[in-house]
Design an enzyme around this catalytic site. Structure first.
Site, PDB file in Angstrom:
ATOM      1  N   ARG A  94       0.780  -1.430   0.510  1.00  0.00           N
ATOM      2  CA  ARG A  94       0.003   0.342  -0.064  1.00  0.00           C
ATOM      3  C   ARG A  94       0.809   1.282  -0.091  1.00  0.00           C
ATOM      4  NH1 ARG A  94      -3.047  -3.582   3.579  1.00  0.00           N
ATOM      5  NH2 ARG A  94      -4.657  -3.615   2.336  1.00  0.00           N
ATOM      6  N   LYS A 111       4.139  11.234 -11.032  1.00  0.00           N
ATOM      7  CA  LYS A 111       3.506  10.415 -11.813  1.00  0.00           C
ATOM      8  C   LYS A 111       3.478   8.746 -12.231  1.00  0.00           C
ATOM      9  CE  LYS A 111       0.457  13.541 -15.082  1.00  0.00           C
ATOM     10  NZ  LYS A 111       0.298  13.637 -15.497  1.00  0.00           N
ATOM     11  N   GLU A 130      11.440  17.931 -24.229  1.00  0.00           N
ATOM     12  CA  GLU A 130      10.452  18.197 -22.797  1.00  0.00           C
ATOM     13  C   GLU A 130      11.282  19.699 -22.648  1.00  0.00           C
ATOM     14  OE1 GLU A 130       7.895  16.374 -21.903  1.00  0.00           O
ATOM     15  OE2 GLU A 130       7.769  14.818 -22.862  1.00  0.00           O
ATOM     16  N   LYS A 143       8.794  22.671 -14.040  1.00  0.00           N
ATOM     17  CA  LYS A 143       7.750  22.149 -13.138  1.00  0.00           C
ATOM     18  C   LYS A 143       7.303  22.046 -11.882  1.00  0.00           C
ATOM     19  CE  LYS A 143       7.030  16.540 -14.609  1.00  0.00           C
ATOM     20  NZ  LYS A 143       7.046  16.013 -14.827  1.00  0.00           N
ATOM     21  N   GLU A 193      -3.084  17.351 -10.911  1.00  0.00           N
ATOM     22  CA  GLU A 193      -3.731  17.455 -12.714  1.00  0.00           C
ATOM     23  C   GLU A 193      -5.247  18.282 -12.519  1.00  0.00           C
ATOM     24  OE1 GLU A 193      -1.492  15.776 -16.397  1.00  0.00           O
ATOM     25  OE2 GLU A 193      -3.594  14.916 -15.645  1.00  0.00           O
ATOM     26  N   ARG A 239      -1.505  21.613 -14.665  1.00  0.00           N
ATOM     27  CA  ARG A 239      -0.817  21.120 -14.413  1.00  0.00           C
ATOM     28  C   ARG A 239      -1.098  20.067 -15.818  1.00  0.00           C
ATOM     29  NH1 ARG A 239       1.767  16.082 -10.657  1.00  0.00           N
ATOM     30  NH2 ARG A 239       3.012  14.905 -12.168  1.00  0.00           N
ATOM     31  N   ASN A 282       0.473  19.063 -20.745  1.00  0.00           N
ATOM     32  CA  ASN A 282       0.301  17.335 -21.697  1.00  0.00           C
ATOM     33  C   ASN A 282       0.535  18.613 -22.904  1.00  0.00           C
ATOM     34  OD1 ASN A 282      -0.917  15.592 -19.418  1.00  0.00           O
ATOM     35  ND2 ASN A 282      -1.813  16.784 -19.873  1.00  0.00           N
ATOM     36  N   HIS A 290       1.121  16.869 -26.031  1.00  0.00           N
ATOM     37  CA  HIS A 290       1.105  14.898 -26.377  1.00  0.00           C
ATOM     38  C   HIS A 290      -0.356  14.688 -26.053  1.00  0.00           C
ATOM     39  CE1 HIS A 290       4.472  16.264 -23.445  1.00  0.00           C
ATOM     40  NE2 HIS A 290       4.813  14.632 -22.813  1.00  0.00           N
ATOM     41  N   HIS A 344       1.098  11.068 -28.375  1.00  0.00           N
ATOM     42  CA  HIS A 344       0.542   9.886 -28.111  1.00  0.00           C
ATOM     43  C   HIS A 344      -0.427   9.174 -29.077  1.00  0.00           C
ATOM     44  CE1 HIS A 344       0.329  10.846 -23.296  1.00  0.00           C
ATOM     45  NE2 HIS A 344       1.465  10.699 -23.860  1.00  0.00           N
ATOM     46  N   HIS A 356       9.023   8.639 -28.198  1.00  0.00           N
ATOM     47  CA  HIS A 356       8.204   9.606 -27.481  1.00  0.00           C
ATOM     48  C   HIS A 356       8.834  10.945 -28.322  1.00  0.00           C
ATOM     49  CE1 HIS A 356       5.584  11.238 -24.344  1.00  0.00           C
ATOM     50  NE2 HIS A 356       6.685  11.800 -24.130  1.00  0.00           N
TER      51      HIS A 356
END
Length: 370
Positions: free
Chosen positions: A127, A149, A191, A233, A243, A247, A251, A254, A258, A270
């Site tokens: 956990r 993330k 990035e 960032k 997000e 935030r 993206n 992206h 993607h 990527h």
């Protein structure tokens, strides 16, 4: 080894800050880092891949053993194809077999795939146990390792299963960048240029101007880029850990990226997909009357300066559209894009959010089929 510089990231409300430690040789200071930032851990497992592991795992484990015993070493094959639920289960089983308990922790030693996968294991194992991120690719240093993330890919799309699990610490050592192929450095700079595009146009121009030094892996220029990207960032994720608002701007590029990756069966790296996605989405913004004319051209110039592609190949149109529909930002069946006002500034939508619905046909119209 120099004393690492420390930047602080506020993970979010109710969550303690964590450090990003920057410096040549910083990977050798892990014993002190783990003692300071995860003092409850009595045994550390190292998760790495079969390219990075042979280069750095022994010295990383030696540093850990200066304070506590090192635990199991778990090595996965290299590549995006390993960031799956099956591999998450396999790594989890190796840790369980080793007897790692709730007083254990994970060192994620590798690029973005290792960081995302090991971070997700750490978020779910017993956990949740501490994770220290030790990114070894430029892409991971400036983006994937900061922000908390974690997750894995599924056949339906990238990063659709995961958790927010801020690291105990991030240790960034620019010395390891020299072992990367030049192409990998370029992909990391995609990035960094995204950070310039959404937050700091002067930074984007600085990257383009210093491209030769960055591609040659000169430590000073690399450290400046990593530092500035982490600062930018962290400013965003500190305000919006999960997000729910600001935030979203991270993206930019992206959604299209993607979809390109999906349509190419992930043969497009990527970083290259993000580069092409940013120019594509900037052109959409110009066509929508949201983005100032000339923005996409300036962005393309930055990307070309570091040797990144700006015009996508012709991919299967149907698969591309399917990829758009599987993006995490889709609402009511319609893709949502982050659009620029200009380089260095995102345009908020009319409802005050940072992404806006754009019909699929208008996205496709800016593609290589037209």
């Amino acid at each position: 080894m120099t004393v690492p510089e420390e930047l602080r990231v506020r993970a979010g409300a109710g969550t303690r800050d964590y450090p990003v430690l920057l410096g040549a040789g910083a990977r050798l200071s892990l014993g002190g880092v783990t003692a300071d930032w995860a003092p409850s851990v009595r045994r550390w497992a190292v998760v790495t891949d079969d390219r990075v592991g042979p280069l750095y795992v022994e010295e990383v484990e030696a540093g850990i053993q200066a304070t506590v015993p090192s635990g199991p070493r778990v090595i996965i094959p290299e590549g995006e194809g390993e960031k799956t639920r099956a591999r998450w289960g396999w790594v989890t089983d190796r840790l369980l077999e080793s007897g790692l308990g709730r007083d254990g922790g994970i060192i994620a030693l590798g690029g973005g795939v290792v960081g995302d996968l090991a971070g997700f294991v750490g978020a779910t194992y017993m956990r949740g146990i501490p994770v220290v991120q030790v990114p070894t690719s430029l892409l991971a240093m400036i983006d994937a390792s900061v922000g908390g993330k974690t997750g894995v890919d599924t056949p339906a799309g990238k990063n659709l299963v995961g958790a927010f699990h801020p690291p105990a610490a991030v240790v960034v050592d620019p010395e390891v960048i020299g072992s990367l192929p030049v192409a990998q450095r370029r992909y990391g700079l995609a990035e960094a240029l995204k950070h310039g595009a959404i937050l700091d146009a002067a930074y984007g121009q600085e990257i383009a101007d210093s491209a030769p030094a960055l591609l040659a892996a000169e430590p000073g220029p690399l450290l400046r880029v990593v530092r500035r990207s982490v600062q930018l960032k962290s400013r965003v994720v500190s305000q919006d850990e999960k997000e729910a608002g600001l935030r979203e701007i991270l993206n930019f590029g992206h959604t299209v990226a993607h979809a390109l990756e999906h349509a190419s069966d992930y043969s497009i790296p990527h970083g290259a997909a993000v580069a092409m996605g940013m120019v594509w989405e900037a052109r959409i913004g110009e066509g929508e009357g949201v983005t100032r004319p000339g923005t996409s051209e300036r962005l393309a110039e930055w990307l070309a300066a570091v040797g990144l592609p700006t015009d996508p190949p012709v991919v299967d149109r149907e698969r591309f559209v399917k990829g758009l529909g599987r993006d995490k930002k889709v609402r009511s069946g319609m893709p949502r894009l982050v659009l620029l006002d200009r380089c260095g500034q995102v345009a908020p939508s009319s409802d005050g959010s940072w992404a806006r619905a754009v019909p699929v046909e208008r996205i496709v119209a800016r593609g290589p089929w037209s």
